[in-house]
Design a protein around this motif. Structure first.
Motif, short mmCIF file in Angstrom:
data_model
loop_
_atom_site.label_atom_id
_atom_site.label_comp_id
_atom_site.label_asym_id
_atom_site.label_seq_id
_atom_site.Cartn_x
_atom_site.Cartn_y
_atom_site.Cartn_z
N HIS A 1 46.64 33.71 55.83
CA HIS A 1 45.98 33.74 57.13
C HIS A 1 45.17 32.46 57.31
O HIS A 1 43.95 32.48 57.46
CB HIS A 1 45.08 34.97 57.21
N GLU A 2 45.86 31.33 57.31
CA GLU A 2 45.17 30.05 57.23
C GLU A 2 44.43 29.66 58.50
O GLU A 2 43.58 28.77 58.47
CB GLU A 2 46.17 28.95 56.85
N THR A 3 44.74 30.29 59.63
CA THR A 3 44.03 29.95 60.86
C THR A 3 42.83 30.86 61.11
O THR A 3 42.13 30.70 62.10
CB THR A 3 44.97 30.03 62.08
N ALA A 4 42.60 31.81 60.21
CA ALA A 4 41.45 32.71 60.35
C ALA A 4 40.28 32.18 59.54
O ALA A 4 40.45 31.59 58.47
CB ALA A 4 41.82 34.11 59.87
N SER A 5 39.09 32.38 60.05
CA SER A 5 37.89 31.95 59.32
C SER A 5 37.57 32.95 58.22
O SER A 5 37.98 34.12 58.26
CB SER A 5 36.70 31.84 60.27
N LEU A 6 36.81 32.50 57.23
CA LEU A 6 36.40 33.40 56.16
C LEU A 6 35.50 34.51 56.69
O LEU A 6 35.53 35.64 56.18
CB LEU A 6 35.69 32.61 55.06
N GLU B 1 35.76 35.97 59.61
CA GLU B 1 36.64 36.98 60.21
C GLU B 1 37.37 37.77 59.14
O GLU B 1 37.47 39.00 59.20
CB GLU B 1 37.65 36.30 61.14
N LEU B 2 37.86 37.06 58.13
CA LEU B 2 38.59 37.74 57.05
C LEU B 2 37.70 38.72 56.30
O LEU B 2 38.16 39.77 55.86
CB LEU B 2 39.16 36.69 56.09
N ALA B 3 36.42 38.36 56.16
CA ALA B 3 35.50 39.23 55.42
C ALA B 3 35.35 40.59 56.08
O ALA B 3 35.19 41.61 55.40
CB ALA B 3 34.13 38.55 55.30
N LEU B 4 35.42 40.63 57.41
CA LEU B 4 35.30 41.91 58.11
C LEU B 4 36.40 42.87 57.68
O LEU B 4 36.19 44.08 57.58
CB LEU B 4 35.38 41.69 59.62
N PHE B 5 37.57 42.33 57.42
CA PHE B 5 38.71 43.17 57.07
C PHE B 5 38.81 43.40 55.56
O PHE B 5 39.27 44.44 55.12
CB PHE B 5 40.00 42.53 57.59
N ALA B 6 38.38 42.41 54.79
CA ALA B 6 38.54 42.51 53.34
C ALA B 6 37.55 43.49 52.71
O ALA B 6 37.89 44.18 51.74
CB ALA B 6 38.38 41.13 52.71
N GLU B 7 36.35 43.56 53.25
CA GLU B 7 35.34 44.45 52.68
C GLU B 7 35.78 45.91 52.84
O GLU B 7 36.19 46.34 53.91
CB GLU B 7 33.99 44.23 53.35
N ASP B 8 35.70 46.65 51.75
CA ASP B 8 36.12 48.07 51.74
C ASP B 8 37.56 48.24 52.23
O ASP B 8 37.90 49.21 52.89
CB ASP B 8 35.18 48.92 52.61
N PHE B 9 38.39 47.29 51.87
CA PHE B 9 39.76 47.27 52.37
C PHE B 9 40.52 48.55 52.05
O PHE B 9 41.31 49.05 52.85
CB PHE B 9 40.50 46.07 51.78
N HIS B 10 40.29 49.11 50.86
CA HIS B 10 41.05 50.29 50.43
C HIS B 10 40.43 51.61 50.89
O HIS B 10 40.91 52.67 50.50
CB HIS B 10 41.20 50.29 48.91
N ASP B 11 39.40 51.54 51.71
CA ASP B 11 38.80 52.76 52.26
C ASP B 11 39.54 53.14 53.53
O ASP B 11 39.43 52.47 54.56
CB ASP B 11 37.32 52.52 52.55
N GLU B 12 40.32 54.22 53.47
CA GLU B 12 41.12 54.60 54.64
C GLU B 12 40.25 55.10 55.78
O GLU B 12 40.72 55.23 56.92
CB GLU B 12 42.16 55.64 54.26
#
Length: 533
Positions: free
Chosen positions: A368-373, A375-386
């Motif tokens: 996801h090279e055009t995304a900022s860190l 923005e990515l952090a919003l999705f990466a945190e607690d990623f496996h929490d459904e």
């Protein structure tokens, strides 16, 4: 004339005598080396009983860590400009990542024959040449890396003498039984005394750099062949390498398949992430669009944060994103401000427990090279929490789908949220007269996870001909709230005209019954979605 003849004879005799002495010394050294390795039998002896293991090993990279020139010349290995195979005593590598070359005296070649020099390391993943110690002249860089490139390496304790040099080559500062990592390097010399060691420490004899409790780094990457260092500082530090890997196979094909017995007394079965272990994580991950795209656990948790030969990914916002070797750290730091390396860049940072974590530039941004860190952090945190909350995202396209309350059978909502986060709602229900009724709602404003809507009631259409229907009759107002991607609530309040018709306020909790197929929260970048729904 007699003096001249006598002088020539004397010179010839001197050269002959030197050659004889050198030959005797070489034979003596060869005899000494042979005595050192008299207990070694070679891999062909193992093949007699362990043919499957032998064939797997033969197809891996281990046998090809160091090859004689006469062997390497028959492989697709290019040579530095100006070199000829007759000049090459050994090739270092040449299997997957890179190859370097040793001259006829055993020194590592550091410069080709061009005016610019350098260009003596060939990188197979890019098909390019790069420099290796180009600031050092040819004939000065000795080979002393045999501990992890050869079988039975004995380092030369006194490099100033002819003794202790493989094949009598002054540039090789040690001797060995054979080039490459053969069976007896791991199992011990001699077929009759085979040792089977399943511990990580056994692999750590070679797959290590520096002290085991550090992870050396350089140029924004972990340095290569440090899997043991990474392993100890990673999530699986208490697990033995052989629990996951078949050591005879090439790395990328070495993970034990589900049902394959291995380990001491065949006590372990399989090592497939999400099948043999981490099943709870796989259950939540299987509900993501990344799973649908075929992204595997190792793609994020074992990113290419290590460089052996060449960086393969783009530099984004000053950060490297992809080397050419996958790391064994597994932990991911979702802090967008995190720096994976020490201030001087020489080591990976470790926490108070000696653990490390890869940062999102490696785990996420290489795709996801055009995304900022951020923005990515919003999705990466607690990623496996459904049941991941939407407080950081607000009303999201991933909410699109069918919603209801199990106690209100026969009534429910169809919700659509587009990429601009505009929400449209259809409610199938019943009117005060008991007849089926449709209400529709459109977004007027949104704050966080709360959407305010205007509610309309269609009227006037006929079967097969909705053209005469009025769709702008306001019914009232409403509010929807979605704290997570799977749970919400609503309240709709009729206006006075609708109250006069018998409608009253309606309010209750909602559950998602059918998803739309869009990830929630939604993040689409480089044609890949990167979050759970």
């Amino acid at each position: 004339m007699k003096r001249l003849v006598r002088k020539v004879h004397s010179s010839t005799y001197t050269h002959w005598l030197i050659a004889v002495i050198a030959g005797v010394l070489l034979l003596a050294l060869t005899g000494t080396a042979a005595a050192q390795y008299e207990d070694y039998d070679g891999p062909e002896s193992c093949k007699q009983c362990h043919e499957e293991n032998y064939n797997q090993w033969k197809a891996s990279g281990h046998p090809y860590k160091l090859m004689k020139g006469e062997e390497a010349r028959h492989r697709a290995i290019p040579l530095p400009e100006g070199s000829d195979w007759d000049d090459i005593s050994y090739v270092i590598g040449g299997y997957k990542w890179k190859s370097r070359y040793m001259d006829s005296n055993g020194y590592i070649i550091t410069n080709d024959s061009t005016t610019a020099g350098g260009n003596t390391q060939y990188n197979y993943l890019t098909g390019e040449w790069s420099n290796y110690h180009a600031d050092e002249a040819n004939g000065t860089k000795p080979y002393n890396c045999g501990r992890c490139h050869t079988t039975g390496w004995i380092a030369d304790e006194d490099t100033s003498t002819p003794e202790g040099k493989q094949d009598g080559l002054e540039g090789i500062h040690g001797t060995f039984f054979a080039g490459g990592i053969q069976c007896e390097q791991c199992h011990g010399p001699g077929f009759g005394s085979m040792n089977v060691d399943y511990t990580a420490e056994a692999c750590g004899e070679c797959h290590i750099r520096g002290d085991a409790d550090t992870i050396p780094a350089s140029g924004g990457f972990i340095r290569h062949h440090e899997q043991y260092n990474e392993h100890l500082a990673g999530a699986h530090g208490a697990v033995e390498c052989g629990t996951c890997h078949n050591p005879h196979k090439r790395g990328e094909f070495s993970i034990w398949k589900d049902g394959e017995e291995h380990g001491p007394n065949d006590s372990t079965t399989g090592a497939v992430c999400g099948v043999s272990c981490h099943t709870d994580k796989m259950e939540s991950y299987s509900k993501t669009s990344m799973y649908d795209y075929g992204v595997e656990c190792k793609d994020c948790h074992m990113p290419y944060a290590t460089k052996s030969a060449k960086a393969l990914g783009p530099v984004v916002d000053g950060n490297q994103t992809k080397g050419d070797v996958q790391t064994h750290i597994f932990y991911i730091d979702t802090d967008p401000m995190a720096n994976m390396f020490t201030e001087d860049g020489g080591f990976v940072k470790l926490d108070g427990d000696g653990k490390a974590a890869v940062t999102m530039n490696f785990a996420c941004q290489r795709c996801h090279e055009t995304a900022s860190l951020d923005e990515l952090a919003l999705f990466a945190e607690d990623f496996h929490d459904e049941n991941k909350g939407l407080e950081n995202f607000g009303i999201d396209p991933g909410l699109s789908g069918t919603w209801w309350n199990p106690t209100k059978s026969g009534e429910g909502f169809l919700i659509e949220v587009d990429s601009n986060k505009f929400m449209y709602v259809s409610l199938y229900t019943y009117g005060p007269d008991g007849e089926q009724t449709w209400l529709v709602a459109a977004l007027t404003s949104a704050t966080g996870t709360t959407a305010n809507v205007t509610v309309y009631i269609p009227s006037g259409g006929t079967w097969g001909d909705p053209s005469g229907a009025a769709t702008d009759i306001e019914w009232g107002t409403g509010q929807f709230n979605f704290p997570t991607c799977t749970a919400g609530s609503f309240t709709i309040t009729p206006n006075q005209a609708m109250m006069d018709m018998g409608f009253t306020e309606l309010s209750y909790d909602l559950e998602r019954i059918l998803p739309s197929g869009t990830a929630c929260p939604t993040f689409v970048n480089n044609e890949m979605a990167a979050a759970t729904r």
